[in-house]
Structures are given as structure tokens and as C-alpha cells.
Design a protein around this motif. Structure first.
Motif, short mmCIF file in Angstrom:
data_model
loop_
_atom_site.label_atom_id
_atom_site.label_comp_id
_atom_site.label_asym_id
_atom_site.label_seq_id
_atom_site.Cartn_x
_atom_site.Cartn_y
_atom_site.Cartn_z
N SER A 222 0.83 -1.07 0.04
CA SER A 222 -0.09 0.07 0.17
C SER A 222 0.80 1.12 0.04
N ARG A 223 0.22 2.30 -0.33
CA ARG A 223 1.00 3.61 -0.44
C ARG A 223 1.88 4.04 1.09
N LYS A 224 0.96 3.70 2.05
CA LYS A 224 1.33 3.75 3.36
C LYS A 224 0.99 2.42 4.06
N HIS A 225 1.80 1.48 4.13
CA HIS A 225 1.56 0.31 4.49
C HIS A 225 1.93 -0.07 5.97
N VAL A 226 3.17 0.26 6.21
CA VAL A 226 3.36 -0.03 7.82
C VAL A 226 4.25 1.19 8.31
N ASP A 227 4.40 1.37 9.74
CA ASP A 227 4.97 2.44 10.49
C ASP A 227 5.79 1.62 11.40
N VAL A 228 7.27 1.61 11.18
CA VAL A 228 8.18 1.19 12.46
C VAL A 228 8.40 2.37 13.19
N VAL A 229 8.11 2.25 14.63
CA VAL A 229 8.28 3.40 15.58
C VAL A 229 9.37 2.76 16.39
N LEU A 230 10.47 3.94 16.26
CA LEU A 230 11.70 3.66 17.25
C LEU A 230 11.71 4.57 18.37
N GLU A 231 11.43 3.99 19.40
CA GLU A 231 11.27 4.76 20.78
C GLU A 231 12.23 4.12 21.94
N GLY A 232 13.01 4.66 22.55
CA GLY A 232 13.94 3.97 23.77
C GLY A 232 14.54 2.72 23.37
N GLY A 233 15.11 2.71 21.93
CA GLY A 233 15.83 1.65 21.75
C GLY A 233 15.00 0.55 21.40
#
Length: 278
Positions: A222-233
Motif C-alpha cells: 500500500s502507499r502507506k503500508h506499515v510504520d516502524v516506530v523507534l522509541e527508547g531503543g
């Protein structure tokens, strides 16, 4: 080099072609490898005195298309997967009753790209189960109320590798002088071309559209398929309501905290999450 990376190197030598072209849209062996590691961790049993028993028989069920596709390497692949699980068990300090084996089986109810993993403990000191009786699962260590417990397991051989001292997954060892500081980089490696995308703190949107931080030329994405959020390692992948969904290690997810070596499948693309310590 970690267990999964060594497995991938051996797999490259076995296949001899670009993974993206061979396994496009189908189950990727790296997904199976990660799922088997997770199965060993989740189905281990604590026996006391710091000893942990892991299953030694693993069954991978595949749909018809995937089973036929992997059939050309089935024997060698099963052997490589068994070696990989054995290395993981040794690294974690688990014990097994007998040699680790992996079996690939066909399940016509599974669709292409989806697979299931199960395991059990096979003890050569005990008689084989009667026909029609399922093998003992390794996960339960005690039955429900009113059901007598299983008889004690026989003595195990000495532990191989480092000892397991708790019921949780062993954390990484810290090597170096006291007071030294280590840094970790987080990245996604696109299988096939091997393109590496380092993750930045905060959101890292993956998709086919121009607004994505990591763009994949894949019509199944998809145009925006997934979000990988990096927080606190910690990196967490979250599906953004994509059309075709997101799989991590063969399981469909909406949100999932990643660990090193996790395999993310979106559309026809496979990405491997890496934590590299410096």
C-alpha cells in the motif's frame, strides 16, 4: 555473526539465486527459521535447578504451493533448519532429550505465504505413543486442577553451553571494560537487493507512495503500508490499515515489538530487522 545470519549465509549457498525472485509472494525460509526459534523459546519447560528443556521435534506445515516450491530443497532445508535450532538451543543453554529434527508437511487448508509451526518433546527413553494418540506437547508443565501431574522426567545429561538461570529469554552478554558504552543501530534490510535502511528515532513509514520514508516498488504494498516506530531503543511495527496486511515471522499482526532477525513480509517484499551493536 548471529544464528540467523549464519543460517541465511548457508541458505544463500544452497539456493544460489536472489531470494526476492525465488520466494516472491511465497513463504521465505528466513521466516520459518525465526518462527522455529520463537517456538523453542515459547515451548520450553523449566525442570528445576536452572535446567530448561526445549522441544526436539519441530513440524512446519505449509500450503500446497509453498510445499511444492520448497520441495526441491526439502531435505537440505530441513537439515539446515534443524542445525539452526540446535545452535539456538545451545546458545540459550537449553537441553533436549534427543537430536533436533525439523519436518516439512503439506496442509491444504493453508494459503500461499502462510505457514504454521508446532513442536513436542520426543524422549527415546519412553515408548512411542499409541496410534491415534497425539505426542506430548512440551509447553504444559502442569495439568488443570484435578488432573494428576505427569510423572517426573528422567535425569538429563549435563548442560551444554552456558547454563539457563531463569525462565525468561537470556539477555545479551555485555563484553568489554566496565564503564564502556555501546551504541545500537536499528535497520531494515530488503531481501533480494540487500538494500539497508537505517531507522531514525520516531516514525519510519514504509510504503509504495511518495510520502513513505522507505519506498518499495511493489504493487502488493500500500502507499502507506506499515510504520516502524523507534522509541527508547525499541522498534515496533504497526500496520497502517494496508490492503494486503502485514506478516511478522509468518504471523499476521497489527502491532508488534521487533527483535533482531524478525522477518517482515508486506506485499511481495521481505524485510529483515537488524540490531547492530557497535
Amino acid at each position: 555473526m548471529g544464528v540467523l545470519q549464519r543460517f541465511e549465509r548457508r541458505l544463500e549457498g544452497m539456493v544460489g539465486l536472489a531470494f526476492a525472485r525465488i520466494f516472491k509472494g511465497k513463504v521465505h525460509p528466513a521466516e520459518i527459521a525465526k518462527a522455529l526459534q520463537r517456538e523453542a523459546d515459547e515451548q520450553r519447560s523449566v525442570l528445576g535447578e536452572g535446567r530448561v528443556l526445549a522441544p526436539n521435534v519441530y513440524v512446519v506445515r505449509l500450503g500446497e504451493t509453498d510445499f511444492e516450491h520448497l520441495g526441491q530443497w526439502s531435505d537440505q532445508l530441513a537439515g539446515e533448519l534443524a542445525d539452526m535450532v540446535t545452535e539456538h538451543i545451545d546458545d540459550e543453554g537449553y537441553q533436549v532429550f534427543d537430536k533436533v529434527t525439523v519436518h516439512l508437511e503439506q496442509d491444504d487448508e493453508l494459503t500461499t505465504g502462510v505457514f504454521e509451526v508446532s513442536s513436542h518433546v520426543a524422549d527415546p527413553a519412553r515408548p512411542a505413543p499409541r496410534p491415534g494418540v497425539a505426542p506430548m506437547a512440551s509447553a504444559p508443565v502442569a495439568g488443570p486442577p484435578g488432573v494428576p501431574p505427569l510423572p517426573p522426567l528422567p535425569a538429563l545429561p549435563p548442560l551444554r553451553g552456558r547454563g539457563a538461570t531463569d525462565t525468561g529469554k537470556q539477555g545479551p552478554s555485555m563484553v568489554g571494560r566496565a564503564g564502556s558504552r555501546s551504541t545500537t543501530t536499528h535497520a531494515l534490510v530488503v531481501d533480494g537487493p540487500g538494500t539497508r535502511h537505517e531507522l531514525t528515532t520516531g516514525r519510519n513509514v514504509i510504503g509504495r507512495g511518495t510520502e513513505a520514508d522507505i519506498r518499495l516498488p511493489d504493487t502488493g504494498v500500500s502507499r502507506k503500508h506499515v510504520d516502524v516506530v523507534l522509541e527508547g531503543g525499541v522498534a515496533t511495527v504497526e500496520d497502517l490499515g494496508s490492503t494486503n496486511g502485514t506478516l511478522v515471522n509468518g504471523r499476521r499482526i497489527t502491532r508488534h515489538a521487533l527483535s533482531d532477525g524478525d522477518v517482515i513480509r508486506i506485499g511481495h517484499s521481505v524485510l529483515v530487522y537488524r540490531q547492530d551493536g557497535a
